[in-house]
Design a protein around this motif. Sequence first.
Motif, mmCIF file in Angstrom:
data_model
loop_
_atom_site.group_PDB
_atom_site.id
_atom_site.type_symbol
_atom_site.label_atom_id
_atom_site.label_comp_id
_atom_site.label_asym_id
_atom_site.label_seq_id
_atom_site.Cartn_x
_atom_site.Cartn_y
_atom_site.Cartn_z
ATOM 1 N N VAL B 118 13.917 7.959 40.936
ATOM 2 C CA VAL B 118 14.333 6.653 41.449
ATOM 3 C C VAL B 118 14.686 6.755 42.933
ATOM 4 C CG1 VAL B 118 16.159 4.935 41.307
ATOM 5 C CG2 VAL B 118 15.044 5.720 39.241
ATOM 6 N N ILE B 119 15.431 7.799 43.302
ATOM 7 C CA ILE B 119 15.826 7.946 44.708
ATOM 8 C C ILE B 119 14.586 8.028 45.597
ATOM 9 C CG2 ILE B 119 16.963 9.477 46.357
ATOM 10 C CD1 ILE B 119 18.822 10.310 44.057
ATOM 11 N N LEU B 120 13.639 8.864 45.185
ATOM 12 C CA LEU B 120 12.452 9.043 46.025
ATOM 13 C C LEU B 120 11.593 7.781 46.054
ATOM 14 C CD1 LEU B 120 11.460 12.683 45.107
ATOM 15 C CD2 LEU B 120 12.579 11.888 47.159
ATOM 16 N N ASP B 195 23.509 6.129 55.217
ATOM 17 C CA ASP B 195 24.652 5.674 56.014
ATOM 18 C C ASP B 195 24.197 5.097 57.349
ATOM 19 O OD1 ASP B 195 26.463 6.289 54.115
ATOM 20 O OD2 ASP B 195 26.912 8.298 54.893
ATOM 21 N N GLU B 196 23.122 5.670 57.884
ATOM 22 C CA GLU B 196 22.683 5.249 59.221
ATOM 23 C C GLU B 196 21.799 4.003 59.184
ATOM 24 O OE1 GLU B 196 20.712 8.621 60.756
ATOM 25 O OE2 GLU B 196 22.557 9.659 61.340
ATOM 26 N N ASP B 261 22.729 -1.344 39.508
ATOM 27 C CA ASP B 261 23.080 -2.739 39.745
ATOM 28 C C ASP B 261 22.423 -3.175 41.052
ATOM 29 O OD1 ASP B 261 24.441 -5.168 39.862
ATOM 30 O OD2 ASP B 261 25.999 -4.249 41.110
ATOM 31 N N PHE B 262 21.469 -4.083 40.966
ATOM 32 C CA PHE B 262 20.837 -4.598 42.182
ATOM 33 C C PHE B 262 20.325 -6.006 41.938
ATOM 34 C CE2 PHE B 262 16.293 -4.165 41.040
ATOM 35 C CZ PHE B 262 16.399 -3.334 39.940
ATOM 36 N N ASN B 263 20.070 -6.732 43.000
ATOM 37 C CA ASN B 263 19.615 -8.118 42.888
ATOM 38 C C ASN B 263 18.134 -8.214 43.232
ATOM 39 O OD1 ASN B 263 22.333 -8.807 42.504
ATOM 40 N ND2 ASN B 263 22.616 -8.838 44.730
ATOM 41 N N ILE B 264 17.534 -9.318 42.855
ATOM 42 C CA ILE B 264 16.150 -9.590 43.253
ATOM 43 C C ILE B 264 16.203 -10.630 44.361
ATOM 44 C CG2 ILE B 264 13.872 -10.250 42.482
ATOM 45 C CD1 ILE B 264 14.736 -9.698 39.652
ATOM 46 N N PRO B 265 15.945 -10.256 45.607
ATOM 47 C CA PRO B 265 15.976 -11.253 46.679
ATOM 48 C C PRO B 265 14.814 -12.237 46.535
ATOM 49 C CG PRO B 265 15.742 -9.013 47.550
ATOM 50 C CD PRO B 265 15.543 -8.938 46.081
ATOM 51 N N LYS B 288 21.206 0.182 48.079
ATOM 52 C CA LYS B 288 22.233 0.119 47.034
ATOM 53 C C LYS B 288 21.843 1.007 45.844
ATOM 54 C CE LYS B 288 23.654 -4.004 45.521
ATOM 55 N NZ LYS B 288 23.524 -5.482 45.426
ATOM 56 N N ILE B 289 20.564 0.920 45.450
ATOM 57 C CA ILE B 289 20.109 1.713 44.303
ATOM 58 C C ILE B 289 20.217 3.202 44.612
ATOM 59 C CG2 ILE B 289 18.145 2.229 42.813
ATOM 60 C CD1 ILE B 289 17.147 -0.583 43.305
ATOM 61 N N ILE B 290 19.795 3.590 45.823
ATOM 62 C CA ILE B 290 19.826 5.013 46.174
ATOM 63 C C ILE B 290 21.262 5.529 46.137
ATOM 64 C CG2 ILE B 290 19.376 6.680 47.990
ATOM 65 C CD1 ILE B 290 17.114 4.897 48.931
ATOM 66 N N ARG B 291 22.190 4.716 46.672
ATOM 67 C CA ARG B 291 23.579 5.172 46.709
ATOM 68 C C ARG B 291 24.133 5.356 45.285
ATOM 69 N NH1 ARG B 291 27.019 5.654 50.760
ATOM 70 N NH2 ARG B 291 25.777 4.432 52.212
ATOM 71 N N GLN B 292 23.840 4.382 44.406
ATOM 72 C CA GLN B 292 24.317 4.522 43.022
ATOM 73 C C GLN B 292 23.720 5.750 42.347
ATOM 74 O OE1 GLN B 292 23.833 0.836 40.745
ATOM 75 N NE2 GLN B 292 23.885 -0.232 42.686
ATOM 76 N N ALA B 293 22.409 5.963 42.581
ATOM 77 C CA ALA B 293 21.758 7.095 41.915
ATOM 78 C C ALA B 293 22.315 8.414 42.429
ATOM 79 C CB ALA B 293 20.258 7.024 42.144
ATOM 80 N N LEU B 294 22.594 8.482 43.732
ATOM 81 C CA LEU B 294 23.138 9.725 44.296
ATOM 82 C C LEU B 294 24.555 9.973 43.810
ATOM 83 C CD1 LEU B 294 22.154 9.898 48.052
ATOM 84 C CD2 LEU B 294 21.611 11.539 46.295
#
Lengths: 170, 409
Positions: B118-120, B195-196, B261-265, B288-294
């Motif tokens: 998922v992260i990749l 973060d950047e 947890d994420f939204n569909i824009p 958001k997804i990457i941060r949750q997965a990490l």
Amino acid sequence: MDEKMRTVVEGLQSRFNLDVQEFRGEVTLIVPPEHIVSVAQSLRDDYGFEQLVDVTAVDYFPQLEPRFHVVYHIRSLAQTLIICLRVPLNGNYPSVSTVEKVYPGANWYEREVYDMFGITFEGHSDLRRILMPYDWQGHPLRKDYPLGYEEVQFSFNIDEVLKRKLRPQE
Amino acid sequence: MTNIREVSVDELRHLVSERALQGETMLLNMGPQHPSTHGVLRLLLELDGEIVVNCIPDIGFLHTGVEKSMESKTYQKAEVMTDRLDYLNPIGNNLVYCLAVEKLLDLDVPPRAQAIRVILAELTRIGSHLLWLGTSALDLAAMSVFLYTMREREKILDIFEMVSGQRMMTTYIRPGGLWRDVPVEFEDAVYKFIDELPREIEKYHDLLDENELFLDRTKGVAVITKEECLAYGVTGPVLRAAGMAYDIRKAIPYSGYDQYDFNIPTRTEGDVYARYAVRMDEMDESLKIIRQALDKLPYGPVRSNNRKYVPPPRSEIGVSMEALIHHFKLWTEGFYPPRGSVYVATESPRGELGVFLESDGSPKPYRVHYRTPTFANLQVMPILTRGQFIADVVAAIGSIDIVLGDADR
């Protein structure tokens, strides 16, 4: 098969006499070529399958009856269902009616199947090759079409190789 | 040569209007080498002055016969070809192929491998959107965005190089898991990147959101409705920009997307600007997804333990006879899946990316078909461009984010 899918399949079976296959939770209906347009129409209008996802084909050469299966995937976005239709066609002059009238998006997919397998779609508005060059001979994804390799050119055989290469375009 | 040209004009006779045949409108060939066609796409435009009457896309210049080649390789070796299809989404192409093979074999993937997938996949989505943003802004004469986005995308490619040794053609995701575990510095590198990036995205918003030239070229241009999208099989950001909140990651979750947890824009206008806005918001959601997965990256194996389908780890081969036999068998013969066919769909940066895989019980796939989003989305070019200025054709092509490797396969 879950409840929603069962209603769809049973509803279609009562009208069209279709075989049902199930593999890994995916439902496949075997549709005779003459019914494909009415099945697609019924799926869209009666059961809310609003998007045609994909049209492709499989070649079962050297088996000839049927030689091809045209495979349709149709999706209902609201119910998150996907259904697979397979239309068996025999090897001599394979042809099937187009579903372009029901799903306009079928246009390019059917052109691709025509290009790659040589299956004709009757009533199609624009049946030309789409991926291969206009003047290409043969249908590459058929199993009797050779995979083909580029001949390696060396200084001693370059004339021969070029001659063979240029011949089809003459 | 003259012969060939006559044939092709004759073939197109039914596509152009009567006025073109009488010479009242002009037929203009755009591409296949035009810089704004993002690859080798040819558009035959019928023009009435500056207004587009009809647009006939012509694809196939990048056709490489990948589907045919895959039929002659074993399942593991065929995967290498999948990277080359959509070259902005190589991880996504690996992922959908592996999901199809895993569904065929009924193979389970360990949770750590799923989280890394998922992260990749989300990093690839951001990378693809960054490249899209840069190039399509460049088409609309906003030069500086391109330089900034390419710089950020380079950081994503560095992460790919860190995990797989390759920047683009990674083949990192394998049936049953991953090639190997990620290196120890992976987590810190991804944290640093996510973060950047929000600050950089702010910059892009500053450059474009209130840019008068950009707004004039995008608002109300190349509009498509929800109904047309559904009829033509259009998916992804184009569909979401037309007001339909449909995302396969939510609708049919795969690889554990349901845990995040994420939204569909979505937008409702369906024009070029709406597609721009949807993609910009999607990058935030991906972060958001990457941060949750990490944050909750589990520990454990990254490959399935089923030795009949997945090669054993290197450390076992030296000490276990069975491992050596399995390794040898898997790489010389391949594995024997059951007969049957499966279809798996994933959400690529451009829309629904699906694989139809049919097996006849032999170690080579009998038929592989890639259902690619660009192929379906490109089909609506006539709808997008009819009645628009010829300059807006460029904006329309950019806004559907085409990758010709994906369309031509």
